[in-house]
Design a protein around this motif. Structure first.
Motif, mmCIF file in Angstrom:
data_model
loop_
_atom_site.group_PDB
_atom_site.id
_atom_site.type_symbol
_atom_site.label_atom_id
_atom_site.label_comp_id
_atom_site.label_asym_id
_atom_site.label_seq_id
_atom_site.Cartn_x
_atom_site.Cartn_y
_atom_site.Cartn_z
ATOM 1 N N UNK A 183 12.762 2.343 -20.910
ATOM 2 C CA UNK A 183 13.081 3.731 -21.294
ATOM 3 C C UNK A 183 12.446 4.763 -20.363
ATOM 4 N N UNK A 184 12.825 4.744 -19.091
ATOM 5 C CA UNK A 184 12.263 5.717 -18.148
ATOM 6 C C UNK A 184 12.933 7.082 -18.316
ATOM 7 N N UNK A 185 12.151 8.128 -18.024
ATOM 8 C CA UNK A 185 12.673 9.489 -17.994
ATOM 9 C C UNK A 185 12.941 9.856 -16.540
ATOM 10 N N UNK A 186 14.124 10.350 -16.264
ATOM 11 C CA UNK A 186 14.435 10.794 -14.910
ATOM 12 C C UNK A 186 14.886 12.250 -14.960
ATOM 13 N N UNK A 187 14.076 13.109 -14.327
ATOM 14 C CA UNK A 187 14.379 14.542 -14.298
ATOM 15 C C UNK A 187 13.806 15.130 -13.018
ATOM 16 N N UNK A 188 13.668 16.448 -12.964
ATOM 17 C CA UNK A 188 13.161 17.082 -11.749
ATOM 18 C C UNK A 188 11.694 16.781 -11.478
ATOM 19 N N UNK A 189 10.965 16.375 -12.518
ATOM 20 C CA UNK A 189 9.537 16.107 -12.356
ATOM 21 C C UNK A 189 9.240 14.638 -12.098
ATOM 22 N N UNK A 190 10.032 13.761 -12.681
ATOM 23 C CA UNK A 190 9.786 12.320 -12.566
ATOM 24 C C UNK A 190 11.073 11.641 -12.108
ATOM 25 N N UNK A 228 0.816 -1.222 0.000
ATOM 26 C CA UNK A 228 0.000 0.000 0.000
ATOM 27 C C UNK A 228 0.848 1.270 0.000
ATOM 28 N N UNK A 229 2.152 1.112 -0.216
ATOM 29 C CA UNK A 229 3.052 2.263 -0.152
ATOM 30 C C UNK A 229 3.355 2.795 -1.556
ATOM 31 N N UNK A 230 3.182 4.100 -1.735
ATOM 32 C CA UNK A 230 3.573 4.709 -3.005
ATOM 33 C C UNK A 230 5.095 4.688 -3.085
ATOM 34 N N UNK A 231 5.614 4.074 -4.141
ATOM 35 C CA UNK A 231 7.061 3.872 -4.257
ATOM 36 C C UNK A 231 7.723 4.881 -5.188
ATOM 37 N N UNK A 232 7.123 5.100 -6.368
ATOM 38 C CA UNK A 232 7.741 6.014 -7.312
ATOM 39 C C UNK A 232 6.716 6.441 -8.365
ATOM 40 N N UNK A 233 7.053 7.514 -9.088
ATOM 41 C CA UNK A 233 6.274 7.956 -10.240
ATOM 42 C C UNK A 233 7.122 7.732 -11.485
ATOM 43 N N UNK A 234 6.634 6.839 -12.337
ATOM 44 C CA UNK A 234 7.377 6.459 -13.544
ATOM 45 C C UNK A 234 6.837 7.210 -14.754
ATOM 46 N N UNK A 235 7.759 7.709 -15.572
ATOM 47 C CA UNK A 235 7.368 8.204 -16.897
ATOM 48 C C UNK A 235 8.329 7.593 -17.910
#
Length: 266
Positions: A187-194, A143-150
């Motif tokens: 192909x994940x995007x990693x930046x200040x938003x995600x 039930x734990x939010x782990x990450x936001x993937x884009x």
């Protein structure tokens, strides 16, 4: 194996070449007292003829039966589910008769989309964008939010599936004796938003994974279970966990998963 288990169902692609191969295997089976049945529900042994892909199809099309044994016969090189070649059909039936085999209990992945009827897969479930555009997934462990993937998508695989699509995106190869889920990014995007972990991660057998598709206009992803695409147009929430079931895979007594890995990749 119980010597009373004599009904065999053959699963293969209906081509002239495969029909000839199936006739040979049928004759071998009959010579050892086995009966070829036309309905998989009547079989105690289900044999796929082809490669690993044919094996996955056989398991899918026969509904992941727990009360039978699955056997893979390869028409080419040996795979991770196909432990016998078409030239070893006599050896197969002799080994079954003499109980000179090993049975591997393969874990099954349960996939529930939008709280509806579960789907099952042996290798992996994939969720990918259906257009040339990334999309967003909220990832929850239990039930734990782990990450936001884009990115382009995610792969959730079993140990059996760790040598397939998951490995192609640099996932780990997992020993099949370790029941688990592996989550890999496409192909994940990693930046200040995600921000994501940026690598595959492995969950224990009692963990529950939830993927929530953010409804931002690109919310009709393609979902695949093993080598089949699901005809679901609007996936909002996907629950994934190891199912309370396993299938039985027949292998040679001397079978070694890591020798197969070595032969295939090293």
């Amino acid at each position: 194996m119980n010597n009373g288990a004599k009904n065999v169902f053959l699963f293969y692609k209906k081509t002239p070449e495969m029909e000839e191969i199936s006739k040979t295997i049928t004759e071998e089976a009959k010579s050892y007292g086995y009966h070829i049945v036309s309905n998989a529900k009547d079989a105690q042994i289900i044999i796929s003829i082809g490669g690993d892909s044919a094996f996955l199809q056989a398991v899918q099309k026969t509904n992941f039966r727990e009360n039978c044994n699955y056997v893979g016969i390869s028409t080419d090189s040996l795979g991770f589910y196909t432990d016998f070649t078409i030239n070893e059909s006599r050896e197969l039936f002799n080994s079954l008769q003499e109980e000179q085999i090993s049975i591997r209990q393969a874990p099954v992945l349960e996939v529930i989309i939008n709280e509806e009827t579960p789907f099952y897969c042996l290798n992996e479930c994939t969720i990918r964008s259906n257009v040339i555009k990334s999309f967003v997934i909220e990832v929850f462990i239990d039930d734990m939010h782990f990450e936001t993937f884009r990115g382009d998508g995610m792969i959730v695989s079993t140990p059996s599936g760790s040598t397939g699509y998951s490995k192609s995106v640099r996932g780990a190869v997992i020993d099949p004796d370790l029941p688990s889920l592996q989550v890999s990014e496409i192909a994940s995007l990693n930046n200040n938003s995600y921000r994501t972990l940026g690598t595959s991660f492995i969950l224990g057998p009692n963990r529950k994974l939830t993927l929530e598709v953010v409804q931002d206009g690109n919310d009709h992803p393609i979902i695949g279970v093993d080598n089949e695409a699901l005809s679901i147009r609007h996936a909002k929430q996907i629950h994934l966990s190891l199912a309370n079931r396993e299938i039985k895979v027949v292998q040679k007594q001397e079978h070694s998963f890591w020798k197969t890995v070595q032969k295939t990749f090293v």
